[in-house]
Write an enzyme that holds these catalytic residues in place. Structure first.
Site, PDB file in Angstrom:
ATOM      1  CB  SER A 196     -21.689  39.498  -8.646  1.00 15.05           C
ATOM      2  OG  SER A 196     -20.301  39.680  -8.603  1.00 15.05           O
ATOM      3  CG  ASP A 266     -17.401  16.806   3.961  1.00 16.53           C
ATOM      4  OD1 ASP A 266     -18.465  17.405   4.206  1.00 16.53           O
ATOM      5  OD2 ASP A 266     -17.297  15.917   3.087  1.00 16.53           O
ATOM      6  CG  ASP A 269     -21.786  19.171   7.398  1.00 19.73           C
ATOM      7  OD1 ASP A 269     -21.594  17.931   7.342  1.00 19.73           O
ATOM      8  OD2 ASP A 269     -21.533  19.926   6.433  1.00 19.73           O
ATOM      9  CG  ASP A 273     -22.327  16.480   2.143  1.00 12.91           C
ATOM     10  OD1 ASP A 273     -21.318  17.042   2.636  1.00 12.91           O
ATOM     11  OD2 ASP A 273     -23.469  16.956   2.230  1.00 12.91           O
ATOM     12  CB  ILE A 275     -21.439  20.223   0.922  1.00 12.14           C
ATOM     13  CG1 ILE A 275     -21.521  19.983  -0.587  1.00 12.14           C
ATOM     14  CG2 ILE A 275     -22.079  21.554   1.277  1.00 12.14           C
ATOM     15  CD1 ILE A 275     -22.868  19.557  -1.033  1.00 12.14           C
ATOM     16  CG  ASP A 410     -18.656  33.936  -3.812  1.00 12.41           C
ATOM     17  OD1 ASP A 410     -17.591  34.048  -4.451  1.00 12.41           O
ATOM     18  OD2 ASP A 410     -19.598  34.744  -3.907  1.00 12.41           O
ATOM     19  CG  HIS A 450     -19.287  35.049  -7.580  1.00 12.55           C
ATOM     20  ND1 HIS A 450     -19.508  35.795  -6.446  1.00 12.55           N
ATOM     21  CD2 HIS A 450     -19.405  35.905  -8.615  1.00 12.55           C
ATOM     22  CE1 HIS A 450     -19.740  37.047  -6.780  1.00 12.55           C
ATOM     23  NE2 HIS A 450     -19.689  37.147  -8.093  1.00 12.55           N
TER      24      HIS A 450
END
Ligand SMILES: *[C@@H]1O[C@H](CO)[C@@H](O)[C@H](O)[C@H]1NC(C)=O
Ligand SMILES: *[C@@H]1O[C@H](CO)[C@@H](O)[C@H](O)[C@H]1NC(C)=O
Ligand SMILES: *[C@@H]1O[C@H](CO)[C@@H](O)[C@H](O)[C@H]1NC(C)=O
Ligand SMILES: *[C@@H]1O[C@H](CO)[C@@H](O)[C@H](O)[C@H]1NC(C)=O
Ligand SMILES: *[C@@H]1O[C@H](CO)[C@@H](O)[C@H](O)[C@H]1NC(C)=O
Ligand SMILES: *[C@@H]1O[C@H](CO)[C@@H](O)[C@H](O)[C@H]1NC(C)=O
Ligand SMILES: *[C@@H]1O[C@H](CO)[C@@H](O)[C@H](O)[C@H]1NC(C)=O
Ligand SMILES: *[C@@H]1O[C@H](CO)[C@@H](O)[C@H](O)[C@H]1NC(C)=O
Ligand SMILES: *[C@@H]1O[C@H](CO)[C@@H](O)[C@H](O)[C@H]1NC(C)=O
Length: 543
Positions: A196, A266, A269, A273, A275, A410, A450
């Site tokens: 950060s 989703d 890819d 899942d 992600i 993030d 983050h």
């Protein structure tokens, strides 16, 4: 094997002198430690508050008011027998840093400097514990002021200068001296760890002080810092207060919108899942959530809200039409940052502090900031806090290694902006990715928020928390630990192609592994093979 890896650089003489377990040796270490405080006064501009021996397992407590607000708790359990040194170093007639050096008995000959977070003036003790636990002589500073707020910058340019670059650089100079003074020989390798604001500090070192570190691990960097503040401020401009027609509730972000983002993106890819492996491929269309005419429900959005969502996920341009900051990536809108960044009904505290204490003054109403103000902030760029220099040849030519990483979910610092910087360095230096790979690697951590947390496989040794809060042999394996991977790259020339991240059940290692993923270095993309268990890292490859 692990111990060999960690210990191969030991100074044998020091080891014999201070061999743990021998009473005489430990009393030598203790008295050397107690004496170092008075010797430290010989370092330029430096005086010591104290130095004392601290055994492993001690629960230290700290008097750092408001640092808990910045995510730094007022206590830390130590992980190594060490000498703890606390120093006061002046940086000008009207500024100075408070720093600590944690000098372990089991020194590996390595030096580690740590960074800070947000606008905070808080030593990140967990990073000190992590570094010392791994045998680094580890230092951390308060960034030139105390506490979570940026108030100390107001009408104190020297304090701001410490925040922008001088705290870390001074911490390194004094830290290396105290290390040499204490152990009787200089460090062999020098490292940096931060995320950060700490990530930005690492890039600042690479850009402006390329001799400070052999290896830098700098995550989720707050580059183009003023613009980052403006970008965060813009979310308030777009979404407004709870009575505004464009306002969207926390529940709607976490539920309705996040689920719709996943519905659209989703499966890109190949695996459903929760992600999004590469949010660059997600061209999210919030119009799908528009309420039908006449309907009145929180399960759909009004035109004003749909427009706001579009703006949130669009890049930000300045008054001249130049990109001011990259777009928010879809996928992070279910994280803890939604409330402070989108739904608090006011600009997030960093933004308020930045405009109150750096750009303008405390009387400025920060709820009325607009593009004119954001342009003024960009042009101000105090002490070059933008940290966006593209020529890293001095760092490259001294054989420095830079590892950076960014959570793809993030929403506090855009991961797209770190890719933008990578590409800028590539163009400035005229290097294609395979040549960038020789000194700079960017790992994209899917599903991570983050610096840590989130739905992705976010534990990869980037911090003590990212090592499961436990220095087990497995957690320190360079295949799955970014810090020991960096050490191996610098000292043995073995560059990490991927970082193996782990998602533990409920983020609790004792409950077992939920799934693993080998995060790829940019511009490669993690790709599911289409066969095999997608929760196993080997079912994916970097393409
Ligand atoms: C360390 O001390 C703090 C404050 O006294 C306490 O809250 C915390 O639980 C302690 N941690 C451990 C691991 O003992
Ligand atoms: C120091 O290293 C030795 C050898 O690996 C180990 O047995 C010992 O526990 C370590 N001591 C501390 C305090 O970390
Ligand atoms: C740190 O040192 C400076 C310069 O000597 C001094 O003015 C300041 O009071 C010291 N700070 C503390 C907390 O002792
Ligand atoms: C010591 O402090 C003075 C101002 O107080 C500063 O000008 C000088 O650069 C500092 N020296 C070092 C080595 O940091
Ligand atoms: C530094 O490296 C040299 C050469 O490999 C080695 O002899 C020495 O022990 C190392 N120093 C420390 C403190 O580990
Ligand atoms: C900052 O905190 C240190 C203790 O960590 C204290 O000695 C110092 O006085 C504080 N400085 C200010 C300006 O409050
Ligand atoms: C929607 O329904 C709520 C109560 O359920 C009501 O207060 C509000 O006025 C309605 N809004 C519109 C635009 O019909
Ligand atoms: C921002 O607000 C100021 C003060 O109200 C105004 O003068 C200026 O034109 C505004 N800028 C933009 C880009 O709207
Ligand atoms: C980058 O910096 C190096 C040394 O500082 C300089 O020699 C070189 O010309 C610079 N390259 C570019 C593209 O500016």
């Amino acid at each position: 094997m692990l111990q060999k890896f960690l210990l191969h650089a030991w100074a044998l003489s020091q080891l014999l002198q201070w061999l743990p377990g021998s009473d005489a040796a430990s009393s030598d270490f203790t008295s050397a430690c107690e004496n170092i405080a008075s010797q430290a006064a010989s370092i330029t501009n430096t005086s010591a508050f104290f130095s004392n021996f601290v055994p492993a397992g001690t629960n230290l407590t700290f008097d750092n008011p408001t640092c808990d607000l910045a995510g730094v708790p007022p206590f830390q359990v130590t992980l190594a027998d060490m000498c703890r040194v606390s120093l006061n170093v002046s940086t000008s007639d009207s500024s100075g840093i408070i720093m600590e050096a944690w000098l372990p008995t089991n020194w590996t000959g390595r030096f580690l400097s740590t960074g800070n977070g947000g606008l905070a003036g808080c030593i990140q003790y967990a990073d000190l514990a992590y570094g010392a636990g791994l045998g680094f002589a580890t230092v951390g500073a308060n960034n030139g002021h105390n506490g979570s707020s940026g108030q100390a910058f107001y009408e104190h340019p020297e304090v701001l200068k410490d925040f922008v670059y001088r705290s870390v650089h001074t911490n390194v100079i004094v830290g290396k001296e105290i290390t040499k003074m204490f152990y009787g020989s200089a460090h062999n390798f020098s490292y940096y760890l931060g995320c950060s604001t700490g990530g930005r500090q690492g890039f600042k070192s690479v850009q402006d002080f390329p001799e400070d570190f052999d290896g830098v691990l700098a995550g989720a960097p707050g580059l183009k810092f003023s613009n980052l503040m403006s970008w965060l401020g813009r979310f308030f401009n777009i979404l407004g207060t709870p009575d505004s027609p464009s306002f969207i509730t926390t529940d709607q972000w976490l539920g309705l919108i996040h689920q719709n983002v996943l519905k659209q993106c989703d499966k890109i890819d190949g695996v459903e899942d929760g992600i999004i492996e590469d949010p660059n491929l997600c061209d999210y269309k919030p119009e799908e959530l528009m309420c039908s005419p006449g309907s009145n429900s929180t399960d759909c959005l009004t035109p004003a809200q749909v427009d706001a969502v579009r703006q949130v996920f669009s890049p930000m341009y300045d008054l001249n039409g130049n990109l001011l900051y990259s777009k928010q990536q879809p996928g992070g809108e279910n994280t803890v940052w939604v409330a402070p960044v989108y739904t608090s009904g006011q600009p997030i505290s960093f933004v308020a502090d930045w405009f109150h204490y750096v750009v303008y003054d405390p009387s400025r109403d920060v709820t009325t900031l607009n593009l004119t103000d954001y342009q003024i902030a960009e042009d101000l760029n105090p002490f070059n806090i933008a940290t966006f220099e593209g020529n890293l040849s001095d760092f490259k030519s001294r054989n420095g290694k830079l590892m950076t990483f960014h959570g793809q979910a993030d929403m506090l610092v855009s991961p797209a902006d770190t890719e933008l910087y990578y590409n800028y360095v590539s163009r400035t230096m005229g290097l294609p990715p395979q040549d960038m790979d020789q000194f700079m690697r960017l790992y994209r951590i899917s599903g991570m928020s983050h610096c840590f947390g989130g739905d992705g496989a976010w534990e990869f040794g980037q911090s003590l928390a990212g090592a499961g809060n436990d220095l087990t042999a497995e957690a320190l394996d360079p295949e799955r630990n970014a810090l020991t991977a960096l050490v191996r790259w610098v000292e043995e020339g073995v560059a990490p192609d991927t970082l193996l991240g782990t998602k533990y059940v409920n983020d609790t290692p004792s409950l077992g592994v939920e799934f693993s993923r080998k995060h790829c270095r940019y511009p490669l993309r993690n790709t599911y093979s289409g066969v095999g268990d997608s929760s196993v890292a080997e079912s994916w490859s970097c393409q």
